[in-house]
Design an enzyme around this catalytic site. Structure first.
Site, PDB file in Angstrom:
ATOM      1  N   ASP A  55       0.812  -1.212   0.000  1.00  0.00           N
ATOM      2  CA  ASP A  55       0.000   0.000   0.000  1.00  0.00           C
ATOM      3  C   ASP A  55       0.850   1.269   0.000  1.00  0.00           C
ATOM      4  O   ASP A  55       0.484   2.264  -0.628  1.00  0.00           O
ATOM      5  CB  ASP A  55      -0.935   0.000   1.209  1.00  0.00           C
ATOM      6  N   GLY A  56       1.989   1.255   0.697  1.00  0.00           N
ATOM      7  CA  GLY A  56       2.856   2.430   0.706  1.00  0.00           C
ATOM      8  C   GLY A  56       3.391   2.752  -0.678  1.00  0.00           C
ATOM      9  O   GLY A  56       3.425   3.914  -1.093  1.00  0.00           O
ATOM     10  N   ARG A  60       2.546   6.189  -3.131  1.00  0.00           N
ATOM     11  CA  ARG A  60       3.572   7.020  -3.764  1.00  0.00           C
ATOM     12  C   ARG A  60       3.383   7.060  -5.283  1.00  0.00           C
ATOM     13  O   ARG A  60       3.573   8.107  -5.912  1.00  0.00           O
ATOM     14  CB  ARG A  60       4.964   6.501  -3.393  1.00  0.00           C
ATOM     15  N   ASN A 130      -5.814   8.680   0.751  1.00  0.00           N
ATOM     16  CA  ASN A 130      -6.284   7.977   1.949  1.00  0.00           C
ATOM     17  C   ASN A 130      -6.755   8.947   3.026  1.00  0.00           C
ATOM     18  O   ASN A 130      -7.919   8.971   3.371  1.00  0.00           O
ATOM     19  CB  ASN A 130      -5.184   7.080   2.526  1.00  0.00           C
ATOM     20  N   ASP A 160      -4.044  12.616  20.334  1.00  0.00           N
ATOM     21  CA  ASP A 160      -2.804  12.309  19.623  1.00  0.00           C
ATOM     22  C   ASP A 160      -2.829  12.887  18.218  1.00  0.00           C
ATOM     23  O   ASP A 160      -1.785  13.087  17.597  1.00  0.00           O
ATOM     24  CB  ASP A 160      -2.595  10.796  19.539  1.00  0.00           C
ATOM     25  N   THR A 171     -10.196   2.175   5.438  1.00  0.00           N
ATOM     26  CA  THR A 171      -9.657   0.864   5.824  1.00  0.00           C
ATOM     27  C   THR A 171      -8.183   0.949   6.214  1.00  0.00           C
ATOM     28  O   THR A 171      -7.553  -0.080   6.443  1.00  0.00           O
ATOM     29  CB  THR A 171      -9.808  -0.146   4.670  1.00  0.00           C
ATOM     30  N   ALA A 172      -7.649   2.164   6.308  1.00  0.00           N
ATOM     31  CA  ALA A 172      -6.226   2.345   6.613  1.00  0.00           C
ATOM     32  C   ALA A 172      -6.054   2.892   8.034  1.00  0.00           C
ATOM     33  O   ALA A 172      -6.548   2.312   8.994  1.00  0.00           O
ATOM     34  CB  ALA A 172      -5.596   3.257   5.554  1.00  0.00           C
ATOM     35  N   ALA A 174      -7.361   5.399   9.596  1.00  0.00           N
ATOM     36  CA  ALA A 174      -8.616   5.722  10.273  1.00  0.00           C
ATOM     37  C   ALA A 174      -9.257   4.482  10.881  1.00  0.00           C
ATOM     38  O   ALA A 174      -9.842   4.533  11.966  1.00  0.00           O
ATOM     39  CB  ALA A 174      -9.575   6.398   9.290  1.00  0.00           C
ATOM     40  N   SER A 176      -7.631   1.807  11.955  1.00  0.00           N
ATOM     41  CA  SER A 176      -6.822   1.451  13.125  1.00  0.00           C
ATOM     42  C   SER A 176      -7.143   2.346  14.323  1.00  0.00           C
ATOM     43  O   SER A 176      -6.996   1.926  15.474  1.00  0.00           O
ATOM     44  CB  SER A 176      -5.329   1.566  12.795  1.00  0.00           C
TER      45      SER A 176
END
EC number: 2.7.1.23
Length: 291
Positions: A55-56, A60, A130, A160, A171-172, A174, A176
């Site tokens: 995904d990273g 990019r 995202n 935080d 699903t990323a 957010a 978590s």
């Protein structure tokens, strides 16, 4: 392998210099192809951007593709790979579909992010596929923030950070942080306070026509707005971030016709044992659906 298959089919393959100069690539088939230094050169006359990775890597590549309005196809080489359309063990099939132009394009909503100083002057601008995460610059201590929707305050709290996400990003990070999953066909902006110290800290699903803002209430602590995990904009004390729906979507190459629900269950390995819905009964009656 991917580059060779496309080259054998008569498709011009272009490799960015950074990738071609990789020590592994130096002794591989990548050395045969056109090397370009800038994304704009790679995009000139191109049909799509092919991404091999997790995904990273996809995020990019999407940054490059978004700038030149090219569709993106992701092949997962990572773990979950929620953004990838296809798995690496079916790479050859995916490339055949690309060669045959057997795919469709799906638009995914983006966010426009504007950072303003305490006097209201714009000091930075970007976009996200995202999410944008507003957090302390040194990532230590509590961010004292006020959340605002359409020029009206909603809540102030220490936290935080605050995540503002698209349906794709739900699903990323957010997710978590305790946010809900939004189906990608839904047009909405998701707001998720991250570890907020307050009574009202629930995620919010906001109209895509709204402007969501987060103000930093500290006169001494700097913050930052980080888009998609790797594009930060510094925020001086007392600044604010304004987030709206992006004008240009990311164009997604789709090969798979299965619904997002199936993708969600598969990627997150959700237990569905015992399901007896009408579709399941129809599959059981149709011998062609077995296996």
């Amino acid at each position: 392998m991917a580059a060779k298959l496309l080259d054998d089919a008569g498709i011009d393959v272009r490799v960015l210099i950074n990738d071609a100069d990789d020590p592994i690539a130096e002794h591989s088939v990548l050395g045969r192809f056109t090397h370009v230094r800038h994304a704009a050169d790679a995009a000139d006359g191109a049909e799509l951007v092919l991404v091999l990775g997790g995904d990273g890597t996809f995020l990019r590549a999407a940054d490059m593709a978004h700038a030149v309005d090219l569709p993106v196809l992701g092949i997962n080489l990572g773990h979950v790979g929620f953004l990838a359309e296809w798995e690496s063990d079916s790479l050859e099939e995916a490339l055949k579909r690309v060669i045959d132009r057997d795919y469709r394009i799906e638009d995914r909503m983006t966010l426009t992010v504007v950072v303003l100083d305490g006097g209201g002057e714009e000091i930075g601008r970007g976009w996200a596929l995202n999410e944008v995460s507003i957090e302390n610059l040194n990532r230590r201590g509590v961010l004292d923030a006020t959340l605002e929707v359409d020029a009206r305050p909603v809540a102030s709290f220490g936290c935080d950070g605050v995540l503002i996400s698209t349906p794709t990003g739900s699903t990323a990070y957010a997710f978590s942080a305790g946010g809900p999953v939004l189906w990608p066909e839904l047009d909405a902006i998701l707001v998720v306070p991250n570890n907020a110290h307050a009574l009202f800290t629930k995620p919010l699903v906001v109209s895509p026509k709204s402007t969501v803002a987060v103000e930093s209430n500290s006169d001494t602590s700097a913050a930052m707005a980080v888009m998609d995990g790797f594009r930060p904009i510094p925020m001086p004390p007392g600044s604010r971030v304004e987030v709206t729906r992006g004008e240009r979507p990311v164009r997604w190459v789709r090969l798979d016709s299965s619904p997002f629900t199936d993708r969600l269950v598969s990627k997150l390995r959700l237990p569905v044992t015992g399901w007896r819905g009408p579709q399941k009964q129809a599959e059981n009656k149709d011998p062609r659906s077995a296996g």
